[in-house]
Design a protein around this motif. Structure first.
Motif, PDB file in Angstrom:
ATOM      1  N   ARG A   1       0.843  -1.212   0.000  1.00 34.35           N
ATOM      2  CA  ARG A   1       0.000   0.000   0.000  1.00 34.35           C
ATOM      3  C   ARG A   1       0.871   1.251   0.000  1.00 34.35           C
ATOM      4  O   ARG A   1       0.593   2.219  -0.697  1.00 34.35           O
ATOM      5  CB  ARG A   1      -0.945  -0.003   1.207  1.00 34.35           C
ATOM      6  N   ARG A   2       1.934   1.252   0.797  1.00 32.29           N
ATOM      7  CA  ARG A   2       2.848   2.398   0.854  1.00 32.29           C
ATOM      8  C   ARG A   2       3.526   2.600  -0.508  1.00 32.29           C
ATOM      9  O   ARG A   2       3.706   3.719  -0.965  1.00 32.29           O
ATOM     10  CB  ARG A   2       3.889   2.174   1.953  1.00 32.29           C
ATOM     11  N   PHE A   3       3.902   1.497  -1.169  1.00 33.02           N
ATOM     12  CA  PHE A   3       4.489   1.561  -2.499  1.00 33.02           C
ATOM     13  C   PHE A   3       3.513   2.211  -3.481  1.00 33.02           C
ATOM     14  O   PHE A   3       3.889   3.079  -4.269  1.00 33.02           O
ATOM     15  CB  PHE A   3       4.866   0.149  -2.951  1.00 33.02           C
ATOM     16  N   ALA A   4       2.246   1.832  -3.406  1.00 30.97           N
ATOM     17  CA  ALA A   4       1.238   2.410  -4.300  1.00 30.97           C
ATOM     18  C   ALA A   4       1.018   3.896  -4.022  1.00 30.97           C
ATOM     19  O   ALA A   4       0.736   4.659  -4.942  1.00 30.97           O
ATOM     20  CB  ALA A   4      -0.081   1.652  -4.162  1.00 30.97           C
ATOM     21  N   ASP A   5       1.160   4.307  -2.774  1.00 29.18           N
ATOM     22  CA  ASP A   5       0.980   5.719  -2.419  1.00 29.18           C
ATOM     23  C   ASP A   5       2.189   6.583  -2.781  1.00 29.18           C
ATOM     24  O   ASP A   5       2.040   7.705  -3.248  1.00 29.18           O
ATOM     25  CB  ASP A   5       0.705   5.867  -0.920  1.00 29.18           C
ATOM     26  N   SER A   6       3.391   6.041  -2.548  1.00 27.88           N
ATOM     27  CA  SER A   6       4.599   6.858  -2.681  1.00 27.88           C
ATOM     28  C   SER A   6       5.443   6.556  -3.915  1.00 27.88           C
ATOM     29  O   SER A   6       6.205   7.406  -4.361  1.00 27.88           O
ATOM     30  CB  SER A   6       5.486   6.655  -1.454  1.00 27.88           C
ATOM     31  N   GLY A   7       5.344   5.347  -4.416  1.00 27.99           N
ATOM     32  CA  GLY A   7       6.223   4.941  -5.508  1.00 27.99           C
ATOM     33  C   GLY A   7       7.582   4.462  -5.038  1.00 27.99           C
ATOM     34  O   GLY A   7       8.393   4.013  -5.833  1.00 27.99           O
ATOM     35  N   GLU A   8       7.854   4.525  -3.739  1.00 25.52           N
ATOM     36  CA  GLU A   8       9.139   4.075  -3.194  1.00 25.52           C
ATOM     37  C   GLU A   8       9.094   2.571  -2.961  1.00 25.52           C
ATOM     38  O   GLU A   8       8.147   2.065  -2.374  1.00 25.52           O
ATOM     39  CB  GLU A   8       9.409   4.727  -1.839  1.00 25.52           C
ATOM     40  N   LEU A   9      10.139   1.873  -3.408  1.00 18.78           N
ATOM     41  CA  LEU A   9      10.215   0.437  -3.154  1.00 18.78           C
ATOM     42  C   LEU A   9      11.662  -0.014  -3.227  1.00 18.78           C
ATOM     43  O   LEU A   9      12.429   0.456  -4.072  1.00 18.78           O
ATOM     44  CB  LEU A   9       9.379  -0.352  -4.167  1.00 18.78           C
ATOM     45  N   ALA A  10      12.021  -0.921  -2.332  1.00 15.04           N
ATOM     46  CA  ALA A  10      13.323  -1.578  -2.371  1.00 15.04           C
ATOM     47  C   ALA A  10      13.085  -3.061  -2.125  1.00 15.04           C
ATOM     48  O   ALA A  10      12.229  -3.435  -1.327  1.00 15.04           O
ATOM     49  CB  ALA A  10      14.266  -1.010  -1.309  1.00 15.04           C
ATOM     50  N   VAL A  11      13.829  -3.886  -2.824  1.00 14.96           N
ATOM     51  CA  VAL A  11      13.741  -5.335  -2.657  1.00 14.96           C
ATOM     52  C   VAL A  11      15.093  -5.823  -2.175  1.00 14.96           C
ATOM     53  O   VAL A  11      16.138  -5.358  -2.639  1.00 14.96           O
ATOM     54  CB  VAL A  11      13.320  -6.040  -3.973  1.00 14.96           C
ATOM     55  N   ALA A  12      15.080  -6.734  -1.201  1.00 15.52           N
ATOM     56  CA  ALA A  12      16.330  -7.280  -0.673  1.00 15.52           C
ATOM     57  C   ALA A  12      16.279  -8.801  -0.707  1.00 15.52           C
ATOM     58  O   ALA A  12      15.286  -9.405  -0.325  1.00 15.52           O
ATOM     59  CB  ALA A  12      16.572  -6.802   0.759  1.00 15.52           C
ATOM     60  N   VAL A  13      17.367  -9.371  -1.193  1.00 15.31           N
ATOM     61  CA  VAL A  13      17.556 -10.821  -1.199  1.00 15.31           C
ATOM     62  C   VAL A  13      18.927 -11.057  -0.591  1.00 15.31           C
ATOM     63  O   VAL A  13      19.892 -10.389  -0.956  1.00 15.31           O
ATOM     64  CB  VAL A  13      17.501 -11.386  -2.638  1.00 15.31           C
ATOM     65  N   ASN A  14      19.003 -11.989   0.361  1.00 15.40           N
ATOM     66  CA  ASN A  14      20.264 -12.264   1.066  1.00 15.40           C
ATOM     67  C   ASN A  14      20.838 -11.008   1.717  1.00 15.40           C
ATOM     68  O   ASN A  14      22.044 -10.814   1.759  1.00 15.40           O
ATOM     69  CB  ASN A  14      21.301 -12.877   0.128  1.00 15.40           C
ATOM     70  N   GLY A  15      19.965 -10.096   2.152  1.00 17.94           N
ATOM     71  CA  GLY A  15      20.398  -8.900   2.853  1.00 17.94           C
ATOM     72  C   GLY A  15      20.918  -7.787   1.953  1.00 17.94           C
ATOM     73  O   GLY A  15      21.288  -6.738   2.439  1.00 17.94           O
ATOM     74  N   ARG A  16      20.952  -7.996   0.642  1.00 23.51           N
ATOM     75  CA  ARG A  16      21.432  -6.966  -0.289  1.00 23.51           C
ATOM     76  C   ARG A  16      20.223  -6.285  -0.905  1.00 23.51           C
ATOM     77  O   ARG A  16      19.453  -6.888  -1.632  1.00 23.51           O
ATOM     78  CB  ARG A  16      22.318  -7.587  -1.354  1.00 23.51           C
ATOM     79  N   SER A  17      20.067  -5.005  -0.596  1.00 16.72           N
ATOM     80  CA  SER A  17      18.885  -4.246  -1.000  1.00 16.72           C
ATOM     81  C   SER A  17      19.121  -3.486  -2.304  1.00 16.72           C
ATOM     82  O   SER A  17      20.195  -2.939  -2.527  1.00 16.72           O
ATOM     83  CB  SER A  17      18.523  -3.259   0.108  1.00 16.72           C
ATOM     84  N   THR A  18      18.085  -3.483  -3.141  1.00 20.92           N
ATOM     85  CA  THR A  18      18.112  -2.736  -4.390  1.00 20.92           C
ATOM     86  C   THR A  18      16.902  -1.829  -4.452  1.00 20.92           C
ATOM     87  O   THR A  18      15.772  -2.311  -4.474  1.00 20.92           O
ATOM     88  CB  THR A  18      18.078  -3.691  -5.606  1.00 20.92           C
ATOM     89  N   PRO A  19      17.099  -0.513  -4.432  1.00 20.08           N
ATOM     90  CA  PRO A  19      15.955   0.391  -4.608  1.00 20.08           C
ATOM     91  C   PRO A  19      15.536   0.416  -6.073  1.00 20.08           C
ATOM     92  O   PRO A  19      16.385   0.364  -6.958  1.00 20.08           O
ATOM     93  CB  PRO A  19      16.495   1.746  -4.164  1.00 20.08           C
ATOM     94  N   VAL A  20      14.231   0.437  -6.299  1.00 18.13           N
ATOM     95  CA  VAL A  20      13.719   0.570  -7.665  1.00 18.13           C
ATOM     96  C   VAL A  20      12.816   1.788  -7.709  1.00 18.13           C
ATOM     97  O   VAL A  20      11.996   1.994  -6.828  1.00 18.13           O
ATOM     98  CB  VAL A  20      12.970  -0.704  -8.135  1.00 18.13           C
ATOM     99  N   PRO A  21      12.986   2.648  -8.714  1.00 21.46           N
ATOM    100  CA  PRO A  21      12.136   3.834  -8.807  1.00 21.46           C
ATOM    101  C   PRO A  21      10.693   3.414  -9.028  1.00 21.46           C
ATOM    102  O   PRO A  21      10.425   2.403  -9.672  1.00 21.46           O
ATOM    103  CB  PRO A  21      12.692   4.594 -10.011  1.00 21.46           C
ATOM    104  N   GLY A  22       9.782   4.171  -8.464  1.00 21.31           N
ATOM    105  CA  GLY A  22       8.385   3.763  -8.494  1.00 21.31           C
ATOM    106  C   GLY A  22       7.551   4.409  -9.573  1.00 21.31           C
ATOM    107  O   GLY A  22       7.952   5.365 -10.217  1.00 21.31           O
TER     108      GLY A  22
END
Length: 153
Positions: A118-139
């Motif tokens: 829901r926050r992603f849909a409101d703000s467009g901010e999102l980051a995904v992390a696998v094995n503790g390594r985070s990647t921000p993706v523009p929303g």
């Protein structure tokens, strides 16, 4: 002497880049795309348009209330995926999908009403992390809202 040191540094950086595990990464030219195909459901993907180079994909059956989140992962990744948006974050138990050469796919389910989504849909901010390594993706809040509205049960 400086030239030799600079060349040695460049060679070390190049070799270490080749040795790094495969992790999701956002690159120039990547964008969000939203598709709904009969029989396949809705898909919101972040990657290079018209290619299989996808960093993150969310899919759902319309009205199911559940979103399947898939991300690239290094071979041997832990079955865990984390999403974060603004001050919200959640860790999801995941499954490791089939190997893709040097890497794999990590997949986790989340409710379409999940606070992070829901926050992603409101703000467009999102980051995904696998094995503790985070990647921000523009929303793209408009596409995220449309996708989650399709998924809502």
């Amino acid at each position: 002497m400086r030239r030799r040191a600079a060349l040695s540094f460049l060679a070390a950086c190049t070799l270490s880049a080749c040795a790094h595990e495969m992790t999701p990464s956002a690159m120039p030219g990547m964008a969000w795309s939203l598709h709904q195909v009969e029989g396949e459901g809705a898909k919101l993907a972040y990657g290079q348009p018209y290619t299989d180079n996808v960093v993150l994909m969310m899919s759902c059956a319309p009205g199911s209330g559940t979103v399947l989140v898939s991300a690239n992962a290094p071979a041997g990744a832990r079955p865990e995926l984390t999403l974060a948006s603004g001050s919200r974050s959640a860790r999801y138990r995941a499954e490791i999908g089939p190997s893709m050469g040097e890497g794999a796919v990590v997949e986790a389910s989340a409710p379409a009403s999940d606070a992070v989504l829901r926050r992603f849909a409101d703000s467009g901010e999102l980051a995904v992390a696998v094995n503790g390594r985070s990647t921000p993706v523009p929303g793209d809040p408009a596409k995220a809202r449309q996708f989650l509205a399709t998924c809502a049960g």
